[in-house]
Design an enzyme around this catalytic site. Structure first.
Site, short mmCIF file in Angstrom:
data_model
loop_
_atom_site.label_atom_id
_atom_site.label_comp_id
_atom_site.label_asym_id
_atom_site.label_seq_id
_atom_site.Cartn_x
_atom_site.Cartn_y
_atom_site.Cartn_z
CE1 TYR A 188 -3.27 -3.02 0.22
CE2 TYR A 188 -4.27 -2.62 2.25
CZ TYR A 188 -3.58 -2.99 1.49
OH TYR A 188 -4.79 -3.59 1.27
CG LEU B 58 -18.45 1.49 2.82
CD1 LEU B 58 -17.96 3.13 3.37
CD2 LEU B 58 -19.96 1.71 2.94
CG LEU C 16 -22.26 -0.86 -0.88
CD1 LEU C 16 -21.64 -1.73 -0.18
CD2 LEU C 16 -24.78 -0.26 -1.24
N GLY D 246 -23.42 5.61 -1.74
CA GLY D 246 -24.42 6.64 -2.01
C GLY D 246 -23.94 7.63 -2.84
CE LYS D 247 -20.01 10.63 0.71
NZ LYS D 247 -18.85 11.22 1.19
#
Length: 305
Positions: free
Chosen positions: A59, A206, A211, A213-214
């Site tokens: 990462y 998400l 999820l 929702g944007k």
């Protein structure tokens, strides 16, 4: 109301059921990020009762581990640290860690970046060619006996690979992708882990932001964000549009909650789950995510709907 605690499989480590995923740092594939905000996100998580922090050697090419190490300085005991190894030197389906000595040398690099002398959890990062599986199992078990690991496992959604990885019963924790939009693990991995007392760390709750929702069909993703493929690649765009349609239906189910809270509570509702690790770039996102763990759990009627 504080976050609820759960036991992380056979490790007997106590974790708050909401954790923090640390993939989206500067230099990763999630677009722009800021070190100061990443460190503030860790602080906010601690403040809200989070103790499980998940990272990886790849990462931000190790930068995520370095930031977590910086945050832990002088207070290692407040953190349950989960990291991963395996992708460095990856070619044609094979991990570059072809011997136990090479693997242990790689793990020493994880420890150095994290500025610690032990790991709570170490994962083989995704399923590699089975020829190198024994290297990971042997190397992890050796370090566990030495006290450098409290538990080990694999990050995979491949049920058959998981069963082979756990052939000797030494696998104590698994990381899988599980969400309302990906319920595949309910058929096999979740019941298997419950039966084997394997702790479950849930990534992707998400669905990489879907999820929350944007997003809409016209959403734009900045340079360096791998989610641009959702728009630019026809096969991925087809799935993206299908998922957006499902998200619109879910908004009607959320009631007084945000869609993200509903999604996180959905994953927490499964009894096999130990900890859920939504990612966050800043303290505001941490606060929004962790708040889902402070709400009353979903009712049977809500889960059915």
């Amino acid at each position: 109301m504080p976050l609820k605690n759960r036991i992380l499989g056979k490790t007997n480590i106590t974790v708050a059921e909401m954790g923090l995923g640390l993939w989206a740092v500067q230099g990763s594939e999630w677009g722009k990020a800021d070190d100061k905000e990443s460190l503030e996100a860790i602080e906010k998580a601690l403040e809200m009762g989070v103790n499980f922090f998940d990272t990886s050697d790849v990462y931000g090419d190790g930068h995520s581990e370095e930031l977590l190490g910086q945050a832990m300085k002088g207070r290692r005991g407040k953190f349950v640290v989960s990291t991963k190894i395996g992708w460095r030197g990856f070619t044609e389906g094979h991990s570059g860690y072809t011997t136990v000595d090479k693997l242990i040398a790689g793990i020493e690099s994880n420890l150095k970046r994290l500025q610690t002398d032990y790991l709570d959890i170490l994962f083989s990062h995704i399923n590699f060619h089975e020829s190198t599986m024994p290297v990971f199992v042997e190397g992890f078990a050796k370090l566990q006996k030495q006290g450098k690991l409290k538990g080990y496992g694999v990050s995979t959604s491949d049920f058959e690979y998981l069963k082979k990885f756990n052939a000797d019963g030494g696998c104590s924790v698994v990381q899988i992708d599980y969400s309302i939009l990906n319920r595949t693990p309910e058929a096999d991995i979740l019941p298997y882990c419950a039966a084997e007392k394997i702790g479950l760390v849930i990534r992707g709750p998400l669905a990489m932001g879907l999820l929350a929702g944007k997003f809409t069909k016209d959403s734009k993703f900045e340079e360096g964000d791998f989610r641009r493929n959702w728009i630019e690649k026809p096969d991925q765009n087809k799935v993206f549009l299908e998922d957006l349609a499902k998200v619109e239906k879910l908004k009607a189910v959320a009631g007084g909650k945000s869609l993200a809270q509903l999604a996180l509570q959905f994953t927490l509702a499964h009894p096999a789950v130990s900890v859920v690790i939504p990612g966050a770039k800043n303290p505001q996102q941490v606060e929004a995510n962790v708040s889902a763990g402070l709400l009353p759990p979903l009712s049977p009627a809500e889960l059915k709907e």
